[in-house]
Scaffold this motif. Structure first.
Motif, PDB file in Angstrom:
ATOM      1  N   PHE A  42       0.680  -1.125   0.207  1.00 11.44           N
ATOM      2  CA  PHE A  42       0.134  -0.456   0.276  1.00 11.44           C
ATOM      3  C   PHE A  42       0.666   1.211  -0.417  1.00 11.44           C
ATOM      4  CE2 PHE A  42      -3.005  -2.964   2.281  1.00 11.44           C
ATOM      5  CZ  PHE A  42      -4.489  -3.373   1.262  1.00 11.44           C
ATOM      6  N   GLY A  43       2.070   0.986   0.119  1.00  8.52           N
ATOM      7  CA  GLY A  43       2.706   2.491   0.390  1.00  8.52           C
ATOM      8  C   GLY A  43       2.944   3.169   1.891  1.00  8.52           C
ATOM      9  N   ARG A  44       1.848   2.869   3.034  1.00 10.50           N
ATOM     10  CA  ARG A  44       2.005   3.962   3.855  1.00 10.50           C
ATOM     11  C   ARG A  44       0.953   2.943   4.741  1.00 10.50           C
ATOM     12  NH1 ARG A  44       0.592   9.069   2.234  1.00 10.50           N
ATOM     13  NH2 ARG A  44      -0.726   9.236   4.611  1.00 10.50           N
ATOM     14  N   ILE A  45       1.508   3.601   5.629  1.00 11.07           N
ATOM     15  CA  ILE A  45       0.376   3.324   6.825  1.00 11.07           C
ATOM     16  C   ILE A  45      -0.631   4.437   7.980  1.00 11.07           C
ATOM     17  CG2 ILE A  45      -0.067   1.902   9.028  1.00 11.07           C
ATOM     18  CD1 ILE A  45       2.373   0.180   8.368  1.00 11.07           C
ATOM     19  N   ASP A  46      -1.018   4.282   7.926  1.00 13.90           N
ATOM     20  CA  ASP A  46      -2.779   6.189   8.457  1.00 13.90           C
ATOM     21  C   ASP A  46      -2.542   4.982   9.249  1.00 13.90           C
ATOM     22  OD1 ASP A  46      -2.385   7.302   5.565  1.00 13.90           O
ATOM     23  OD2 ASP A  46      -3.190   5.852   5.180  1.00 13.90           O
ATOM     24  N   VAL A  47      -3.373   4.175  10.265  1.00 20.60           N
ATOM     25  CA  VAL A  47      -3.607   3.933  11.394  1.00 20.60           C
ATOM     26  C   VAL A  47      -3.277   3.112  11.885  1.00 20.60           C
ATOM     27  CG1 VAL A  47      -5.885   3.816  13.623  1.00 20.60           C
ATOM     28  CG2 VAL A  47      -5.953   5.045  10.716  1.00 20.60           C
ATOM     29  N   LEU A  48      -2.593   2.648  12.791  1.00 24.08           N
ATOM     30  CA  LEU A  48      -2.180   1.927  13.708  1.00 24.08           C
ATOM     31  C   LEU A  48      -2.743   1.369  15.356  1.00 24.08           C
ATOM     32  CD1 LEU A  48       0.176  -0.206  14.562  1.00 24.08           C
ATOM     33  CD2 LEU A  48       1.836   0.968  15.470  1.00 24.08           C
ATOM     34  N   VAL A  49      -3.060  -0.019  15.108  1.00 26.33           N
ATOM     35  CA  VAL A  49      -3.918  -0.277  16.334  1.00 26.33           C
ATOM     36  C   VAL A  49      -3.144  -1.084  16.537  1.00 26.33           C
ATOM     37  CG1 VAL A  49      -6.379  -1.028  17.038  1.00 26.33           C
ATOM     38  CG2 VAL A  49      -5.874   0.209  14.752  1.00 26.33           C
ATOM     39  N   ASN A  50      -2.771  -1.392  17.948  1.00 24.50           N
ATOM     40  CA  ASN A  50      -2.156  -2.085  18.829  1.00 24.50           C
ATOM     41  C   ASN A  50      -3.114  -2.835  19.362  1.00 24.50           C
ATOM     42  OD1 ASN A  50       0.869  -1.908  18.557  1.00 24.50           O
ATOM     43  ND2 ASN A  50       0.554   0.215  18.952  1.00 24.50           N
ATOM     44  N   ASN A  51      -3.878  -3.786  19.116  1.00 29.85           N
ATOM     45  CA  ASN A  51      -5.058  -4.888  19.499  1.00 29.85           C
ATOM     46  C   ASN A  51      -4.666  -5.953  20.135  1.00 29.85           C
ATOM     47  OD1 ASN A  51      -7.838  -5.112  20.064  1.00 29.85           O
ATOM     48  ND2 ASN A  51      -7.311  -7.434  18.323  1.00 29.85           N
ATOM     49  N   ALA A  52      -3.402  -6.605  19.722  1.00 32.50           N
ATOM     50  CA  ALA A  52      -3.320  -7.826  20.381  1.00 32.50           C
ATOM     51  C   ALA A  52      -2.252  -7.833  21.509  1.00 32.50           C
ATOM     52  CB  ALA A  52      -1.816  -8.295  19.706  1.00 32.50           C
ATOM     53  N   GLY A  53      -3.056  -9.079  22.646  1.00 32.68           N
ATOM     54  CA  GLY A  53      -2.554  -8.852  24.385  1.00 32.68           C
ATOM     55  C   GLY A  53      -3.528 -10.161  24.545  1.00 32.68           C
ATOM     56  N   TYR A  54      -3.707 -10.144  26.281  1.00 32.30           N
ATOM     57  CA  TYR A  54      -4.135 -11.596  26.820  1.00 32.30           C
ATOM     58  C   TYR A  54      -3.560 -10.638  28.302  1.00 32.30           C
ATOM     59  CZ  TYR A  54       0.086 -13.806  28.621  1.00 32.30           C
ATOM     60  OH  TYR A  54       1.248 -14.002  29.080  1.00 32.30           O
ATOM     61  N   GLY A  55      -4.788 -11.591  28.945  1.00 29.95           N
ATOM     62  CA  GLY A  55      -4.906 -11.214  30.176  1.00 29.95           C
ATOM     63  C   GLY A  55      -3.995 -12.578  31.314  1.00 29.95           C
ATOM     64  N   LEU A  56      -3.257 -11.669  32.194  1.00 30.04           N
ATOM     65  CA  LEU A  56      -2.720 -13.454  33.157  1.00 30.04           C
ATOM     66  C   LEU A  56      -3.656 -12.464  33.966  1.00 30.04           C
ATOM     67  CD1 LEU A  56      -0.930 -15.378  34.421  1.00 30.04           C
ATOM     68  CD2 LEU A  56       0.991 -13.591  34.336  1.00 30.04           C
ATOM     69  N   PHE A  57      -4.549 -13.738  35.358  1.00 33.34           N
ATOM     70  CA  PHE A  57      -4.446 -13.093  36.485  1.00 33.34           C
ATOM     71  C   PHE A  57      -4.530 -13.990  37.772  1.00 33.34           C
ATOM     72  CE2 PHE A  57      -7.579 -11.701  33.035  1.00 33.34           C
ATOM     73  CZ  PHE A  57      -8.145 -10.146  33.484  1.00 33.34           C
ATOM     74  N   GLY A  58      -3.695 -13.792  38.401  1.00 30.13           N
ATOM     75  CA  GLY A  58      -3.323 -14.347  39.361  1.00 30.13           C
ATOM     76  C   GLY A  58      -2.502 -13.260  40.795  1.00 30.13           C
ATOM     77  N   GLY A  59      -2.654 -14.238  42.254  1.00 31.98           N
ATOM     78  CA  GLY A  59      -2.184 -13.188  43.094  1.00 31.98           C
ATOM     79  C   GLY A  59      -0.293 -13.092  42.698  1.00 31.98           C
ATOM     80  N   ILE A  60      -0.745 -11.703  43.182  1.00 33.35           N
ATOM     81  CA  ILE A  60       1.007 -11.500  43.608  1.00 33.35           C
ATOM     82  C   ILE A  60       2.160 -12.303  44.109  1.00 33.35           C
ATOM     83  CG2 ILE A  60       2.879  -9.200  43.922  1.00 33.35           C
ATOM     84  CD1 ILE A  60       0.516  -8.528  41.691  1.00 33.35           C
ATOM     85  N   GLU A  61       1.591 -13.368  44.798  1.00 31.45           N
ATOM     86  CA  GLU A  61       2.940 -14.009  45.491  1.00 31.45           C
ATOM     87  C   GLU A  61       3.240 -14.981  44.713  1.00 31.45           C
ATOM     88  OE1 GLU A  61       3.943 -16.163  49.768  1.00 31.45           O
ATOM     89  OE2 GLU A  61       2.048 -15.190  49.304  1.00 31.45           O
ATOM     90  N   ASP A  62       2.153 -15.627  44.176  1.00 36.12           N
ATOM     91  CA  ASP A  62       1.633 -16.458  43.817  1.00 36.12           C
ATOM     92  C   ASP A  62       2.313 -17.124  42.119  1.00 36.12           C
ATOM     93  OD1 ASP A  62       1.345 -18.311  46.130  1.00 36.12           O
ATOM     94  OD2 ASP A  62      -0.114 -18.240  46.300  1.00 36.12           O
ATOM     95  N   THR A  63       2.140 -16.526  41.530  1.00 31.80           N
ATOM     96  CA  THR A  63       2.125 -16.606  39.698  1.00 31.80           C
ATOM     97  C   THR A  63       3.420 -17.073  39.589  1.00 31.80           C
ATOM     98  OG1 THR A  63       0.113 -15.177  39.400  1.00 31.80           O
ATOM     99  CG2 THR A  63       1.447 -15.191  37.999  1.00 31.80           C
ATOM    100  N   PRO A  64       3.804 -17.790  38.751  1.00 28.04           N
ATOM    101  CA  PRO A  64       5.309 -18.011  38.437  1.00 28.04           C
ATOM    102  C   PRO A  64       5.853 -17.092  37.665  1.00 28.04           C
ATOM    103  CG  PRO A  64       4.075 -19.538  37.607  1.00 28.04           C
ATOM    104  CD  PRO A  64       2.946 -18.952  38.332  1.00 28.04           C
ATOM    105  N   ASP A  65       6.947 -16.403  37.572  1.00 29.95           N
ATOM    106  CA  ASP A  65       7.918 -15.670  37.060  1.00 29.95           C
ATOM    107  C   ASP A  65       7.172 -15.461  35.438  1.00 29.95           C
ATOM    108  OD1 ASP A  65       8.511 -14.165  39.253  1.00 29.95           O
ATOM    109  OD2 ASP A  65      10.476 -14.700  39.609  1.00 29.95           O
ATOM    110  N   ALA A  66       7.726 -17.145  34.545  1.00 29.42           N
ATOM    111  CA  ALA A  66       7.318 -17.678  33.326  1.00 29.42           C
ATOM    112  C   ALA A  66       6.561 -16.461  33.166  1.00 29.42           C
ATOM    113  CB  ALA A  66       7.711 -18.387  33.098  1.00 29.42           C
ATOM    114  N   GLU A  67       5.042 -17.024  33.746  1.00 27.54           N
ATOM    115  CA  GLU A  67       3.915 -16.188  33.527  1.00 27.54           C
ATOM    116  C   GLU A  67       3.928 -14.735  33.177  1.00 27.54           C
ATOM    117  OE1 GLU A  67       0.324 -18.881  34.724  1.00 27.54           O
ATOM    118  OE2 GLU A  67       1.875 -20.593  35.361  1.00 27.54           O
ATOM    119  N   VAL A  68       4.448 -14.149  34.701  1.00 26.94           N
ATOM    120  CA  VAL A  68       4.158 -12.587  34.259  1.00 26.94           C
ATOM    121  C   VAL A  68       5.439 -11.837  33.124  1.00 26.94           C
ATOM    122  CG1 VAL A  68       5.199 -10.786  35.615  1.00 26.94           C
ATOM    123  CG2 VAL A  68       4.225 -13.081  37.013  1.00 26.94           C
ATOM    124  N   ARG A  69       6.907 -12.978  32.747  1.00 29.54           N
ATOM    125  CA  ARG A  69       7.314 -12.201  31.646  1.00 29.54           C
ATOM    126  C   ARG A  69       6.300 -12.188  30.632  1.00 29.54           C
ATOM    127  NH1 ARG A  69      12.601 -11.140  33.726  1.00 29.54           N
ATOM    128  NH2 ARG A  69      12.639 -12.000  35.857  1.00 29.54           N
TER     129      ARG A  69
END
Length: 288
Positions: A79-106
């Motif tokens: 197309f030769g250009r980009i006019d609007v970028l929508v950064n939509n990709a993502g997901y939610g990690l839901f868990g306690g601060i103490e018990d959620t493994p580091d690898a999942e947080v990273r």
């Protein structure tokens, strides 16, 4: 007046396989714009029109910079250009601060923060060369309000908010606009397929982190928000000459953000005399 095929704006959208991204693809095309639709698995985008003059389907994994660069290069070549970028990709990690493994947080931060950064950095040279463009960053009401179990997801969205605030100041003089999208609960896959959680949590957190995560899961299919309307709002905000920096979406988002702002204002009011007295050589006013 609708745009012609050769001057219609180019929307580059990440995370198009489901949810807001999928709905936004349909809205963008219905309004006559051209679309670069991206997903890790492009077979999920088979519903899009087979029209090379209007649609480019590109594989993109936001955690793989080579994949990001290839998708942006393909968009420029087509197309030769980009006019609007929508950064939509993502997901939610839901868990306690103490018990959620580091690898999942990273991984949460790799996708929601570093992935958004890599896509933005890849597209910015295009927008700077054009001296125009618009970036929509998908945050969340959790980018303003954190609750038990949402700490890591909210932290990733707080980061998106901070980065967007700074980015806005850096790129507005270059003709590039930035808006944060802050939805609450919408009928998407977010509360199901796009929700991750640790395999186990300590009993001490059963009534807080675990219960909070279960409440979020229980919203699946019962969310108040209409994802199609959300996509239409994203289209509308991009048409404004002076768009808002923050676009909350959904009654819950409006109510929770207003309550958060009131709570912050109350803390500032309470601490103001002491806070101001911490400057200079005068007497420190005790906190009360």
């Amino acid at each position: 007046m609708p745009a012609t095929a050769t001057d219609a704006p180019i929307w580059f959208v990440t995370g198009c396989s489901s949810g807001f991204g999928r709905q936004l693809c349909d809205v963008v095309l219905e309004h006559g714009a051209r679309l670069v639709a991206t997903a890790r698995d492009v077979s999920s985008l088979s519903h899009l029109p087979d029209d090379e003059s209007r649609v480019l389907v590109a594989p993109l994994d936001v955690t793989n910079r080579a994949s990001v660069d290839a998708a942006v290069a393909a968009a420029q070549e087509r197309f030769g250009r980009i006019d609007v970028l929508v950064n939509n990709a993502g997901y939610g990690l839901f868990g306690g601060i103490e018990d959620t493994p580091d690898a999942e947080v990273r991984r949460q931060f790799d996708v929601n923060v570093h992935g958004l950064l890599d896509v933005t950095r890849a597209v910015l040279p295009v927008l700077r060369a054009q001296k125009s463009g618009y970036i929509l960053n998908l945050s969340s009401v959790a980018g303003q309000v954190a609750r038990a179990s949402t700490g890591f997801y909210a932290a990733s969205k707080f980061a998106v908010e901070a980065l967007s605030e700074a980015l806005r100041e850096e790129v507005e003089p270059l003709g590039i606009k930035v808006t944060l999208i802050e939805p609450s609960g919408f009928k998407t896959d977010f509360h199901g397929r796009s929700l991750a959680a640790p395999s186990a949590e300590g009993a001490d957190y059963a009534q807080t982190a675990a219960a909070g995560r279960d409440r979020v899961r229980g919203m699946a299919g019962n969310q108040a928000g209409d994802a199609r309307k959300a996509a239409e709002l994203m289209w509308q905000v991009a048409q404004l000459s002076d768009p808002p920096f923050r676009l909350p979406m959904g009654e819950m988002a409006v109510d929770l953000i207003r309550a958060k702002l009131a709570a912050v204002a109350a803390d500032v009011d309470r601490c103001e005399p002491s806070a101001r007295s911490a400057d200079g050589d005068g007497t420190l006013v005790p906190l009360t």
